[in-house]
Design a protein around this motif. Structure first.
Motif, PDB file in Angstrom:
ATOM      1  N   GLY A  14       8.943  53.023  13.143  1.00 48.23           N
ATOM      2  CA  GLY A  14       8.382  53.558  11.907  1.00 48.23           C
ATOM      3  C   GLY A  14       8.276  55.065  11.886  1.00 48.23           C
ATOM      4  N   LYS A  15       8.197  55.691  13.056  1.00 46.63           N
ATOM      5  CA  LYS A  15       8.083  57.144  13.155  1.00 46.63           C
ATOM      6  C   LYS A  15       9.422  57.778  13.531  1.00 46.63           C
ATOM      7  CE  LYS A  15       3.707  56.455  12.501  1.00 46.63           C
ATOM      8  NZ  LYS A  15       3.142  56.622  11.138  1.00 46.63           N
ATOM      9  N   PHE A  16      10.525  57.103  13.202  1.00 44.45           N
ATOM     10  CA  PHE A  16      11.870  57.595  13.477  1.00 44.45           C
ATOM     11  C   PHE A  16      12.105  57.785  14.975  1.00 44.45           C
ATOM     12  CE2 PHE A  16      11.119  58.797   9.056  1.00 44.45           C
ATOM     13  CZ  PHE A  16      12.273  58.302   8.465  1.00 44.45           C
ATOM     14  N   ASP A  17      11.556  56.858  15.758  1.00 43.64           N
ATOM     15  CA  ASP A  17      11.796  56.843  17.197  1.00 43.64           C
ATOM     16  C   ASP A  17      12.835  55.768  17.490  1.00 43.64           C
ATOM     17  OD1 ASP A  17       9.638  55.280  16.160  1.00 43.64           O
ATOM     18  OD2 ASP A  17       9.027  54.733  18.184  1.00 43.64           O
ATOM     19  N   LEU A  24      13.327  61.429  16.626  1.00 42.93           N
ATOM     20  CA  LEU A  24      13.960  62.314  15.648  1.00 42.93           C
ATOM     21  C   LEU A  24      13.001  63.352  15.082  1.00 42.93           C
ATOM     22  CD1 LEU A  24      16.131  60.077  15.888  1.00 42.93           C
ATOM     23  CD2 LEU A  24      16.598  60.433  13.469  1.00 42.93           C
ATOM     24  N   ILE A  25      11.714  63.057  15.096  1.00 45.65           N
ATOM     25  CA  ILE A  25      10.747  64.026  14.591  1.00 45.65           C
ATOM     26  C   ILE A  25      10.543  65.146  15.612  1.00 45.65           C
ATOM     27  CG2 ILE A  25       8.335  64.358  13.942  1.00 45.65           C
ATOM     28  CD1 ILE A  25       8.395  61.610  12.645  1.00 45.65           C
ATOM     29  N   LYS A  26      10.327  64.795  16.871  1.00 45.19           N
ATOM     30  CA  LYS A  26      10.059  65.804  17.902  1.00 45.19           C
ATOM     31  C   LYS A  26      11.316  66.550  18.320  1.00 45.19           C
ATOM     32  CE  LYS A  26       6.057  63.422  19.887  1.00 45.19           C
ATOM     33  NZ  LYS A  26       5.490  62.785  21.111  1.00 45.19           N
ATOM     34  N   GLU A  27      12.450  65.853  18.409  1.00 36.82           N
ATOM     35  CA  GLU A  27      13.664  66.461  18.949  1.00 36.82           C
ATOM     36  C   GLU A  27      14.577  67.079  17.899  1.00 36.82           C
ATOM     37  OE1 GLU A  27      15.790  64.009  21.861  1.00 36.82           O
ATOM     38  OE2 GLU A  27      14.096  62.618  21.780  1.00 36.82           O
ATOM     39  N   PHE A  28      14.532  66.558  16.662  1.00 28.15           N
ATOM     40  CA  PHE A  28      15.516  66.983  15.665  1.00 28.15           C
ATOM     41  C   PHE A  28      14.887  67.469  14.367  1.00 28.15           C
ATOM     42  CE2 PHE A  28      17.522  63.919  18.491  1.00 28.15           C
ATOM     43  CZ  PHE A  28      18.673  64.597  18.862  1.00 28.15           C
ATOM     44  N   VAL A  80      26.199  55.248  17.301  1.00 27.34           N
ATOM     45  CA  VAL A  80      25.121  54.722  16.461  1.00 27.34           C
ATOM     46  C   VAL A  80      24.680  55.833  15.525  1.00 27.34           C
ATOM     47  CG1 VAL A  80      23.474  55.204  18.335  1.00 27.34           C
ATOM     48  CG2 VAL A  80      22.777  53.773  16.416  1.00 27.34           C
ATOM     49  N   LEU A  81      24.661  55.534  14.216  1.00 28.63           N
ATOM     50  CA  LEU A  81      24.342  56.515  13.184  1.00 28.63           C
ATOM     51  C   LEU A  81      22.953  56.248  12.620  1.00 28.63           C
ATOM     52  CD1 LEU A  81      27.464  56.703  13.435  1.00 28.63           C
ATOM     53  CD2 LEU A  81      27.549  57.015  10.958  1.00 28.63           C
ATOM     54  N   VAL A  82      22.183  57.327  12.443  1.00 27.45           N
ATOM     55  CA  VAL A  82      20.851  57.234  11.834  1.00 27.45           C
ATOM     56  C   VAL A  82      20.637  58.453  10.958  1.00 27.45           C
ATOM     57  CG1 VAL A  82      19.806  55.866  13.695  1.00 27.45           C
ATOM     58  CG2 VAL A  82      19.797  58.367  13.839  1.00 27.45           C
ATOM     59  N   SER A  83      19.634  58.373  10.088  1.00 25.06           N
ATOM     60  CA  SER A  83      19.174  59.548   9.353  1.00 25.06           C
ATOM     61  C   SER A  83      17.689  59.712   9.608  1.00 25.06           C
ATOM     62  CB  SER A  83      19.459  59.417   7.848  1.00 25.06           C
ATOM     63  OG  SER A  83      18.690  58.376   7.285  1.00 25.06           O
ATOM     64  N   GLY A  84      17.208  60.938   9.477  1.00 24.44           N
ATOM     65  CA  GLY A  84      15.791  61.196   9.720  1.00 24.44           C
ATOM     66  C   GLY A  84      15.527  62.501  10.439  1.00 24.44           C
ATOM     67  N   GLY A  85      16.596  63.250  10.743  1.00 26.77           N
ATOM     68  CA  GLY A  85      16.414  64.557  11.347  1.00 26.77           C
ATOM     69  C   GLY A  85      16.130  65.622  10.295  1.00 26.77           C
ATOM     70  N   LEU A 110      26.797  63.054  19.414  1.00 27.87           N
ATOM     71  CA  LEU A 110      28.211  63.241  19.096  1.00 27.87           C
ATOM     72  C   LEU A 110      28.401  64.232  17.958  1.00 27.87           C
ATOM     73  CD1 LEU A 110      29.441  59.543  19.364  1.00 27.87           C
ATOM     74  CD2 LEU A 110      29.760  61.384  21.024  1.00 27.87           C
ATOM     75  N   TRP A 111      27.562  64.131  16.943  1.00 22.40           N
ATOM     76  CA  TRP A 111      27.589  65.111  15.865  1.00 22.40           C
ATOM     77  C   TRP A 111      26.272  65.072  15.099  1.00 22.40           C
ATOM     78  CZ3 TRP A 111      26.677  62.596  11.404  1.00 22.40           C
ATOM     79  CH2 TRP A 111      27.247  61.333  11.184  1.00 22.40           C
ATOM     80  N   LYS A 112      26.010  66.166  14.376  1.00 23.65           N
ATOM     81  CA  LYS A 112      24.844  66.274  13.499  1.00 23.65           C
ATOM     82  C   LYS A 112      25.304  66.931  12.203  1.00 23.65           C
ATOM     83  CE  LYS A 112      22.661  68.824  16.483  1.00 23.65           C
ATOM     84  NZ  LYS A 112      21.593  69.663  17.105  1.00 23.65           N
ATOM     85  N   SER A 113      24.718  66.501  11.076  1.00 24.19           N
ATOM     86  CA  SER A 113      25.110  67.109   9.808  1.00 24.19           C
ATOM     87  C   SER A 113      24.032  66.856   8.754  1.00 24.19           C
ATOM     88  CB  SER A 113      26.448  66.541   9.310  1.00 24.19           C
ATOM     89  OG  SER A 113      26.314  65.187   8.921  1.00 24.19           O
ATOM     90  N   GLY A 114      24.106  67.616   7.672  1.00 22.93           N
ATOM     91  CA  GLY A 114      23.312  67.335   6.482  1.00 22.93           C
ATOM     92  C   GLY A 114      21.927  67.945   6.447  1.00 22.93           C
ATOM     93  N   ASN A 115      21.421  68.029   5.213  1.00 22.86           N
ATOM     94  CA  ASN A 115      20.080  68.568   4.957  1.00 22.86           C
ATOM     95  C   ASN A 115      19.276  67.641   4.061  1.00 22.86           C
ATOM     96  OD1 ASN A 115      20.261  71.396   6.191  1.00 22.86           O
ATOM     97  ND2 ASN A 115      22.072  71.350   4.877  1.00 22.86           N
ATOM     98  N   ASP A 116      19.516  66.335   4.190  1.00 20.78           N
ATOM     99  CA  ASP A 116      18.912  65.372   3.275  1.00 20.78           C
ATOM    100  C   ASP A 116      17.663  64.721   3.845  1.00 20.78           C
ATOM    101  OD1 ASP A 116      20.632  65.075   0.834  1.00 20.78           O
ATOM    102  OD2 ASP A 116      22.161  64.817   2.375  1.00 20.78           O
ATOM    103  N   ARG A 117      16.720  64.446   2.964  1.00 27.36           N
ATOM    104  CA  ARG A 117      15.528  63.673   3.330  1.00 27.36           C
ATOM    105  C   ARG A 117      15.887  62.193   3.305  1.00 27.36           C
ATOM    106  NH1 ARG A 117      10.631  64.136   5.231  1.00 27.36           N
ATOM    107  NH2 ARG A 117       9.623  63.093   3.463  1.00 27.36           N
ATOM    108  N   PRO A 118      15.473  61.428   4.323  1.00 30.22           N
ATOM    109  CA  PRO A 118      15.826  60.010   4.373  1.00 30.22           C
ATOM    110  C   PRO A 118      15.002  59.181   3.405  1.00 30.22           C
ATOM    111  CG  PRO A 118      14.362  60.534   6.173  1.00 30.22           C
ATOM    112  CD  PRO A 118      14.668  61.839   5.482  1.00 30.22           C
ATOM    113  N   THR A 119      15.454  57.964   3.169  1.00 27.53           N
ATOM    114  CA  THR A 119      14.688  56.976   2.415  1.00 27.53           C
ATOM    115  C   THR A 119      14.493  55.755   3.308  1.00 27.53           C
ATOM    116  OG1 THR A 119      16.625  55.861   1.474  1.00 27.53           O
ATOM    117  CG2 THR A 119      15.771  57.784   0.278  1.00 27.53           C
TER     118      THR A 119
END
Length: 419
Positions: free
Chosen positions: A139-142, A159-163, A183-188, A205-214
């Protein structure tokens, strides 16, 4: 359109039978083995009665569904105030291991429901099984990756503490998207809202985007020959190249309060629905001279026609089939909607905020009070083939169907029945 007569959950119930198990696959993701809520296994009506119950276990707290793999079924419960991943023997229901993670504390929206069938708040996201590993997105993007045999943590990221991510209202409800070696996730946070980790080691492997997750789980689709990951974020629907995280196209579908249903794809048409007055819409995706574009086909705002609070539909032969409505606990309708136009072909009340999957040529739908229904998918009329009550408690989770067995969670129990 006038709705069909409402049905009684306890009247003239019939059971289901597995017709063919050829090509049976584990239900490894909340959206099924191909991440489209479908399986090649076929279920068909049988004689009067209920599906045979193989086991029932306590599974208190939350809306995480079951997935299967490695001879086990996996889910996440709220236990002793912690989000707790558990593995059970899929044949007997015996608990094989449990692993506790972060605090199971949420804003109180999950307590809602009809009187007498409410409460039971807890973990929202469903695990993913792949290659002897279980992926748990808290629930906390862990993000935790466990050995499926022992529950041993193989790697993890916060993802909150690291990204640079941040919490969202009602906490994360999205499952990860596992594609081969990644494995792909959003929340950074900034420039890293989408992250791809190496599946076996957790290396970025990669990071991208400036979007808020839903709250919506991302899906995978192949459109115009290109495999792409579809994420619903606050600015709309975003298509990413899973190889490098580059954005292919964007459909500016609105967000309000919470966005939970996943995108649904049929050929080159992609539908999005939400609650909170947003309603539904669909776009057609084109590729010309290497340039991706989207054209909106229809938009139906409001909570009456195409809104869905959090249930994701199945697309079949140009039509969406699923549970629709907003705050429609116990009464929300199962509908057939033309994905090309948004026209409601028919609707059948009484499903509430249930869920639906497709088994072969038929639909398997649940009500939010624990009934399992077999439906013939046709745009001409609602055709119920079988129905049976199979579990007590509030059911906001999604069924898993594998090797002739249905696995289903409520806020109090988990059950496995044989069709």
């Amino acid at each position: 359109m006038k709705a069909s007569p409402s049905f009684s959950r306890r009247a003239a119930l019939t059971a289901l039978v597995l017709v063919s198990s050829a090509g049976a696959a584990d239900w490894s993701h909340i959206m099924g083995p191909d991440v489209n809520r479908k399986t090649s296994e076929t279920a068909a009506p049988w004689s009067a009665g209920k599906p045979k119950r193989l086991w029932e276990i306590p599974a208190e707290g939350g809306f995480s569904s079951f997935v299967t793999g490695d001879g086990k079924a996996f889910t996440v419960v709220g236990k002793n105030g912690r989000e707790t991943a558990m593995a059970v023997d899929r044949t007997t229901g015996k608990t094989l291991w449990e692993v506790a993670f972060g605090e199971a504390r949420y804003r109180n929206g999950g307590e809602r429901g009809v009187p007498g069938n409410n409460g039971g708040d807890g973990p929202r996201a469903t695990p993913v099984y792949a290659d002897k590993r279980v992926y748990i997105f808290g629930g906390k993007f862990d993000l935790h990756v466990l050995d499926s045999a022992t529950g041993k943590i193989l790697w993890q990221h916060d993802l909150i503490k690291e990204f640079g991510g941040s919490e969202i209202v009602w906490s994360n409800a999205a499952s990860p998207l596992v594609l081969g070696d990644r494995v792909l996730v959003s929340g950074g946070g900034s420039k890293q809202s989408f992250i791809a980790f190496k599946a076996d080691t957790g290396e970025v492997l990669w990071k991208s985007g400036n979007d808020r997750p839903t709250h919506a789980t991302p899906v995978i689709a192949t459109i115009h020959g290109k495999k792409q990951a579809l994420f619903r974020v606050e600015r709309g629907l975003v298509s990413l190249d899973p190889e490098n995280g580059h954005e292919l196209w964007h459909y500016p579908f609105p967000a309000a309060t919470a966005t939970a249903p996943s995108a649904v794809v049929w050929n080159d048409i992609v539908a999005c629905v939400s609650g909170y007055g947003v309603g539904g819409g669909a776009c057609q995706v084109t590729l010309k001279n290497g340039v991706w574009e989207v054209v909106e086909l229809w938009r139906s705002p409001g909570n009456r026609d195409t809104a869905a609070h959090w249930s994701t539909s199945v697309a079949h032969e140009g039509y969406l089939y699923g549970c629709y409505g907003h705050n429609a606990y116990g009464v929300g309708a199962f509908k057939c909607i033309d994905i090309r136009t948004g026209k409601v072909m028919w609707q059948q009340p009484g499903f509430g905020h249930g869920q639906v999957i497709m088994a072969g040529k038929h639909l398997l739908a649940t009500t939010d009070t624990g009934a399992l229904t077999l439906i013939d998918p046709t745009p001409s009329a609602y055709r119920q083939l079988a129905q049976a009550d199979i579990i007590e408690g509030k059911v906001w989770s999604s069924p898993a169907f594998s090797n002739g067995q249905i696995f289903l969670r409520s806020t109090t129990h988990g059950v496995c029945v044989e069709l």
